[in-house]
Motif scaffolding. Structure first.
Motif, short mmCIF file in Angstrom:
data_model
loop_
_atom_site.label_atom_id
_atom_site.label_comp_id
_atom_site.label_asym_id
_atom_site.label_seq_id
_atom_site.Cartn_x
_atom_site.Cartn_y
_atom_site.Cartn_z
N PRO A 289 0.84 -1.21 0.00
CA PRO A 289 0.00 0.00 0.00
C PRO A 289 0.86 1.25 0.00
N PRO A 290 0.31 2.39 -0.44
CA PRO A 290 1.10 3.63 -0.42
C PRO A 290 1.28 4.12 1.02
N VAL A 291 2.48 4.04 1.51
CA VAL A 291 2.76 4.37 2.91
C VAL A 291 3.91 5.36 3.00
N LEU A 292 3.75 6.38 3.82
CA LEU A 292 4.84 7.29 4.13
C LEU A 292 5.72 6.63 5.19
N ARG A 293 6.97 6.37 4.87
CA ARG A 293 7.91 5.80 5.85
C ARG A 293 9.01 6.83 6.09
N VAL A 294 9.25 7.11 7.34
CA VAL A 294 10.25 8.14 7.69
C VAL A 294 11.25 7.57 8.69
N ASP A 295 12.32 8.33 8.89
CA ASP A 295 13.37 7.90 9.83
C ASP A 295 12.98 8.15 11.27
N ALA A 296 12.15 9.15 11.50
CA ALA A 296 11.75 9.45 12.87
C ALA A 296 10.37 10.10 12.89
N VAL A 297 9.57 9.70 13.87
CA VAL A 297 8.29 10.36 14.14
C VAL A 297 8.35 10.90 15.57
N VAL A 298 7.94 12.14 15.72
CA VAL A 298 7.86 12.76 17.06
C VAL A 298 6.48 13.37 17.20
N SER A 299 5.89 13.23 18.38
CA SER A 299 4.56 13.82 18.52
C SER A 299 4.19 14.06 19.98
N ASN A 300 3.34 15.05 20.14
CA ASN A 300 2.73 15.37 21.43
C ASN A 300 1.24 15.51 21.17
N PRO A 301 0.54 14.37 20.99
CA PRO A 301 -0.88 14.43 20.61
C PRO A 301 -1.75 14.89 21.77
N PRO A 302 -2.99 15.33 21.47
CA PRO A 302 -3.91 15.69 22.56
C PRO A 302 -4.16 14.48 23.45
N TYR A 303 -4.15 14.69 24.76
CA TYR A 303 -4.22 13.58 25.70
C TYR A 303 -5.64 13.04 25.85
N SER A 304 -5.73 11.70 25.77
CA SER A 304 -6.99 10.97 26.04
C SER A 304 -8.17 11.59 25.30
N GLN A 305 -7.95 11.88 24.03
CA GLN A 305 -8.99 12.46 23.19
C GLN A 305 -9.93 11.36 22.69
N ASP A 344 14.44 0.68 10.56
CA ASP A 344 15.55 1.13 11.41
C ASP A 344 15.30 2.53 11.98
N GLY A 345 14.04 2.94 12.00
CA GLY A 345 13.69 4.28 12.49
C GLY A 345 13.44 4.31 13.99
N ILE A 346 13.01 5.47 14.46
CA ILE A 346 12.76 5.68 15.89
C ILE A 346 11.58 6.63 16.04
N MET A 347 10.82 6.47 17.09
CA MET A 347 9.74 7.43 17.39
C MET A 347 9.74 7.76 18.87
N THR A 348 9.38 9.00 19.18
CA THR A 348 9.17 9.42 20.56
C THR A 348 7.82 10.09 20.63
N ILE A 349 7.07 9.77 21.66
CA ILE A 349 5.71 10.31 21.80
C ILE A 349 5.46 10.66 23.27
N ILE A 350 4.79 11.78 23.48
CA ILE A 350 4.42 12.20 24.84
C ILE A 350 2.98 11.76 25.10
N LEU A 351 2.77 11.08 26.22
CA LEU A 351 1.44 10.56 26.55
C LEU A 351 1.17 10.71 28.05
#
Length: 846
Positions: A289-305, A344-351
């Motif tokens: 499928p058409p997928v965006l693949r990146v080296d890193a994802v970072v996010s601070n999504p809205p909490y418990s939405q 071989d990527g990495i992600m950090t997320i605030i939750l």
């Protein structure tokens, strides 16, 4: 002024100017105009590089299709001369709000076809909100004129401007967030948290030639920008692609503005205004499928939405993991992020920290993440660290493929400083966490690598206290020692880190009184400790390690002040300090790092000015302008001078100490006179204090009335002597104050002349005194702090069991007997005596 001073000035003025407009809305206006100024100045800069002169700029019109197309193809847009920011400023009273609305409309029409994704509708929030700046056209015009004049001094040039502009923009965003209450969480991640995530991600990506990074809830774009800046330390900044998605249009515009103003090439910016969970990122590639693949994802999504999991069973983002509950989308965002990183990527997320232990669908997702070995690390952050919410939060680090199967859990909740209503990570806290993650360190009461089996045994509950106990040990009291004295050896052993560093000291501080208990060997603990060979050797080792540090700093900072790469210098100094401390026990290198960072903040501001304005900026003074009321109006007037970089007091201490000491001696004499006068007044009798030469409050002499009383001689001789003494002291004080005023004025002008006539060598000496001397002094206090702390702990142990319960009991009995004996001396009525006899029984008396 440096960028911090300029940012402060703009913020203070903007905050006064916004009147009744909410901070969360007002940010859109001021930041929008800053962005327009940036684009306007960037076009002028581009044209000048291509042969245009200032005199030719008025010929910049839409009819010149060749220039219009050239600008649209090269920088992505065209702004006519009449719509330039600089033209608005030059219009004076003829400027009108319609100039802005016309210019913004024209900008929308004149965007290059290849730049639509970056610039299309970017000013919509500003354009639709202009009406809120005033009820009439005149009021709106005045408000906009004030805004334009407020931001006109922000530099936008490529040499220095991107750093200054970015700093001011981020500073304003953070201040608006802090003043916008709960709404702030929608668009801003505190800079310190963003920086922490950036350091973790950048280290993982440092070996790559090019990278793509993605924030699916981008807000102001600060997370992406900080990651890009950290990654750029290891690679060409033009080899970094930025992907950002944001739901709210005004915040989406903020993201695009922020990215563009950091000098990021539009070709490297990919943005979407859409719902991340409902509309995943499409990308045109020939794969399925058409997928965006990146080296890193970072996010601070809205909490418990809340979200809509219905129909998502077939969504490949969640396949194999499960769907987050309808009431809490936290794991939906996490799985979305994980899906988009490369193997071989990495992600950090605030939750919110509830994701670590909540059950149901979330518990199942957590189990699958652990069994698939995706969770690399969990960082527990201090409470109240985000604007608008005090809930505890975590950063989770995840990967698709990992070499290890354990989970590193860090409890960083205790490391912060209090700033206003919020807690804030210090630079040393960020460095400590990042080093712990990068090196996967086990640190007692701070971090631990936890095996998958242990997590399974805990039913996949990842609540941090289950694995890392960061709480301080509760103070305990030994019953035997409390009753009979002595210090438990177990409590002495709790200071084992000190005894490992000072192996013979323990034996000389304490003497055994049994196998389990010891006593203090000397009454003067401090003297014994500071004279001990182990402690002397500790100081010597530290002094040897830092013996040439002052000279090293002088070469690094002062000899190279105009040529150093300031953005990399703090890391160089940090590595040097850490290396020097490798062989020094007890001293926390992160405490030293915090001292470095605190000082570097001040030094780097000066270095920025010197590198921008030249070394002669050290020899400059500025007029000190203050606001004063004159004829009912506030006017700006000059009150003396201040050093552009060098504080007057510093220059006086180094080069004008004789004049300075002369003034201080006179000030000291005034203090003595005040004390003498106070003593004279206290010696007055009460009758004299009723006389006219004492004020109505009966607290001080009245100088004019004292003179009259002396002249009239109508008081007693002793009082007359007191009044004459006061008069003499008062006259001396008056002369001293006059002399101090004259000498201070002369010294002020002499300091100005001294700064302006400094040789380069003298300027360097003063920079050394300003930057290096206090920094080195603070570092040199670290070993003293260690020994002082040990001294306090040993004294506390000694005091803790110094008085036993047996002694207290004996003192109580003695006191009861004394009181009982005193009762025996009392007489009274029969009822009184019966009552006293009963009291004696209670006291144990006879």
């Amino acid at each position: 002024m440096n960028k911090q001073q300029l940012a402060n000035k703009i913020w203070e003025s903007a905050n006064k100017m916004r009147s009744k407009i909410e901070a969360n809305e007002y940010k859109d206006y001021i930041l929008g105009f800053i962005f327009y100024k940036f684009l306007s100045d960037k076009e002028v800069e581009y044209l000048k590089r291509n042969g245009w002169s200032n005199e030719e700029l008025p010929e910049l019109v839409e009819d010149d299709t060749e220039t219009v197309d050239q600008c649209k193809d090269s920088i992505g847009y065209f702004i006519a001369y009449e719509n330039l920011f600089s033209t608005w400023l030059s219009m004076g009273k003829s400027f009108d709000v319609s100039n802005v609305t016309d210019a913004l409309s024209a900008f929308s029409r004149l965007i290059g076809d290849n730049y639509k994704k970056v610039f299309d509708k970017i000013f919509d929030t500003l354009q639709t909100g202009l009406s809120k700046l005033g009820e009439t056209s005149g009021a709106r015009t005045k408000a906009i004129s004030d805004l334009l004049n407020l931001i006109k001094d922000i530099p936008m040039d490529q040499k220095q401007g991107y750093d200054v502009l970015g700093f001011i923009y981020e500073y304003l965003i953070s201040n608006f967030a802090a003043n916008a209450g709960k709404k702030a969480g929608e668009f801003y991640t505190p800079h310190e948290v963003s920086l922490l995530m950036s350091e973790i991600v950048a280290d993982h990506l440092k070996a790559r030639d090019s990278i793509a990074i993605y924030d699916p809830t981008s807000g102001s774009g600060s997370l992406l920008i900080n990651i890009g800046r950290s990654a750029a330390k290891y690679m060409d900044s033009n080899k970094i692609q930025y992907y950002a998605q944001e739901l709210k249009e005004n915040t989406y515009n903020l993201t695009r503005m922020n990215l563009v103003m950091r000098g990021i090439e539009p070709a490297n910016i990919f943005t979407r205004n859409a719902d991340t969970l409902e509309e995943d990122w499409p990308i045109d590639i020939e794969s399925y499928p058409p997928v965006l693949r990146v080296d890193a994802v970072v996010s601070n999504p809205p909490y418990s939405q809340q979200w809509t999991p219905d129909g998502k069973d077939s969504d490949s983002r969640y396949a194999g993991y499960g769907l987050a509950p309808k009431s809490k989308a936290d794991y939906a965002f996490l799985l979305h992020d994980l899906y988009h990183i490369k193997p071989d990527g990495i992600m950090t997320i605030i939750l919110p920290h509830g994701v670590l232990f909540r059950g149901g669908e979330e518990g199942e997702i957590r189990k699958n993440l652990i069994e698939r070995n995706n969770i690399d690390a969990i960082i527990g952050l201090p409470a109240n660290i985000f604007f608008g919410t005090g809930i505890p939060t975590i950063i989770m680090v995840l990967k698709q493929n990992r070499d290890n199967s354990d989970v590193l859990i860090i409890d960083a909740s205790k490391g912060f400083e209090k700033v206003g209503k919020n807690n804030k990570l210090r630079s040393s806290d960020i460095r400590r966490i990042a080093d712990t993650i990068i090196n996967r360190l086990d640190v007692p009461k701070y971090s631990r690598k936890v095996s998958r089996d242990e997590i399974r045994n805990n039913d996949y509950n990842l609540n941090i206290p289950r694995y890392v106990d960061s709480s301080e040990a509760a103070e305990s009291w030994d019953i035997y020692a409390s009753m009979f004295g002595g210090i438990p050896n177990s409590e002495i052993e709790a200071l084992s880190d000190y005894w490992n560093a000072f192996p013979q000291l323990r034996g000389e501080l304490f003497k055994p009184i049994s196998d389990e208990y010891s006593d203090i060997a000397s009454e003067d603990i401090k003297k014994l400790m500071y004279s001990h060979q182990n402690v002397s050797q500790f100081f010597s080792r530290y002094n040897d390690a830092f013996s040439d540090f002052s000279e090293y700093l002088h070469k690094e900072l002062i000899d190279n002040v105009t040529s150093m790469a300031a953005s990399k210098e703090e890391a160089i100094l940090s590595d040097n300090i850490f290396k020097r401390l490798e062989s020094i026990e007890l001293i926390d290198p992160y405490e030293a790092y915090q001292i470095l960072d605190d000082n570097w903040t001040k030094m780097s501001a000066d270095i920025e000015v010197i590198q921008t304005e030249g070394f002669d900026s050290v020899k400059k003074v500025n007029p000190n302008m203050v606001i004063k009321k004159k004829n009912g109006k506030e006017v700006e007037v000059q009150e003396g001078y201040f050093g552009h970089l060098l504080p007057f007091e510093l220059v006086q201490n180094v080069y004008l100490s004789e004049e300075l000491n002369n003034i201080k001696a006179k000030e000291n004499r005034i203090s003595e006179i005040d004390s003498d006068i106070e003593e004279l007044f206290e010696n007055l009798d009460e009758d004299s204090k009723e006389k006219s030469f004492v004020n109505d409050d009966k607290t001080a002499f009245v100088a004019a009335e004292v003179k009259k009383a002396i002249k009239a001689k109508d008081v007693e001789e002793e009082v007359l002597i007191t009044l004459k003494s006061f008069d003499k002291l008062s006259n001396e004080e008056k002369e001293l104050k006059k002399a101090i005023k004259e000498l201070s004025a002369a010294l002020h002008l002499k300091t100005k002349e001294t700064i302006e006539n400094l040789t380069d060598e003298q300027a360097n000496e003063l920079l050394h005194e300003k930057w290096i001397t206090p920094f080195v002094d603070q570092l040199n206090s670290l070993p003293e702090n260690i020994v002082s702390s040990l001294c306090s702990k040993v004294n506390a142990l000694a005091d803790k069991y110094k008085i036993t319960f047996a002694q207290v009991d004996e003192e109580i009995k003695d006191t009861e007997n004394e009181l009982s004996a005193m009762i025996n001396e009392l007489t009274g009525s029969d009822f009184d005596m019966q009552g006293l006899e009963e009291l004696k029984k209670l006291l144990g008396g006879i």
